[in-house]
Scaffold this motif. Structure first.
Motif, PDB file in Angstrom:
ATOM      1  N   LEU A   1      16.859   5.057  17.591  1.00  0.00           N
ATOM      2  CA  LEU A   1      17.958   4.991  16.801  1.00  0.00           C
ATOM      3  C   LEU A   1      18.577   6.396  16.397  1.00  0.00           C
ATOM      4  O   LEU A   1      19.627   6.832  16.534  1.00  0.00           O
ATOM      5  N   LEU A   2      17.490   7.220  16.060  1.00  0.00           N
ATOM      6  CA  LEU A   2      17.679   8.668  15.728  1.00  0.00           C
ATOM      7  C   LEU A   2      18.228   9.412  16.623  1.00  0.00           C
ATOM      8  O   LEU A   2      19.145  10.250  16.541  1.00  0.00           O
ATOM      9  N   CYS A   3      17.474   9.216  17.839  1.00  0.00           N
ATOM     10  CA  CYS A   3      17.905  10.071  18.879  1.00  0.00           C
ATOM     11  C   CYS A   3      19.335   9.941  19.400  1.00  0.00           C
ATOM     12  O   CYS A   3      20.161  10.641  19.638  1.00  0.00           O
ATOM     13  N   GLY A   4      19.604   8.746  19.380  1.00  0.00           N
ATOM     14  CA  GLY A   4      21.135   8.163  19.848  1.00  0.00           C
ATOM     15  C   GLY A   4      22.137   8.736  18.852  1.00  0.00           C
ATOM     16  O   GLY A   4      23.081   9.393  19.057  1.00  0.00           O
ATOM     17  N   LEU A   5      21.822   8.790  17.288  1.00  0.00           N
ATOM     18  CA  LEU A   5      22.636   9.304  16.312  1.00  0.00           C
ATOM     19  C   LEU A   5      22.640  10.713  16.618  1.00  0.00           C
ATOM     20  O   LEU A   5      23.797  11.354  16.592  1.00  0.00           O
TER      21      LEU A   5
END
Length: 213
Positions: A192-196
């Motif tokens: 999730l954080l990588c996408g963000l």
């Protein structure tokens, strides 16, 4: 915050009172715990209690401040990473240390979401601010979005995943759920954080989400 007379109590007495309150709030909930029963269990008269705290909400705030302080101690300071791989390893290590603390301190586990949720500014945001700044330095985190917004959204994502993971820790095998470096929780959080942070999921300017035909 506690009143000055509370701060003048011996450290052992302060910790006893806050420890009793923490256990009661953890067991009965931040809304359900009785102030009168807390002070009675701590051996504090009603008269003395109102010399120490303005009331129930003041005592709860002191308890949650203590929970947050211990969570931050478990995370440890964010130290600049050498490269992207080290950044991910440090993040996983911090997550693992936090999960281990929650596994070993069930009262903090029960109150963690309440402690984090009441914080809009301060040390919690500072920790994630350092994380974002370091990630931007390494090129792991995008720099085309306002830094303050990135910090706020990062905290929101982590809090949502933490709430999900905490619920699982309460209902499943705590030891298994707390094994964060290889856990489903950490893998999903990192994804999730990588996408963000990378913005790779964003639609390019001028593009529609469907084919124009």
């Amino acid at each position: 915050m506690p009143l000055p007379r509370f701060d003048r109590l011996p450290a052992e007495r302060r910790e006893l009172i806050l420890g009793v309150a923490r256990r009661r709030f953890a067991e009965h909930g931040t809304e359900g715990a009785s102030y009168n029963k807390i002070i009675e269990a701590a051996g504090v008269s009603k008269t003395a209690a109102y010399h120490y705290f303005d009331g129930r909400d003041d005592l709860l705030a002191a308890v949650l401040d203590g929970v947050l302080e211990r969570l931050l101690d478990a995370l440890g300071p964010w130290c600049p990473a050498r490269d992207a791989a080290d950044f991910r390893a440090r993040f996983a290590a911090s997550a693992s240390a936090l999960a281990a603390h929650l596994r070993d301190h069930p009262d903090d586990l029960a109150l963690a979401d309440a402690a984090i949720g009441r914080i809009d500014v301060g040390p919690w945001l500072d920790w994630f601010g350092a994380l974002v700044t370091d990630g931007q330095r390494l090129g792991v985190i995008r720099s085309d979005v306002d830094r303050g917004l990135l910090v706020s959204v990062t905290v929101a994502v982590i809090r949502a995943v933490d709430a999900w993971a905490l619920a699982r820790m309460r209902t499943e095998s705590v030891a298994e759920a707390a094994d964060l470096p290889e856990s489903e929780a950490t893998a999903q959080l990192w994804s999730l954080l990588c996408g963000l942070w990378s913005g790779t999921a964003a639609i390019a300017d001028g593009e529609d989400s469907t084919d124009a035909r």
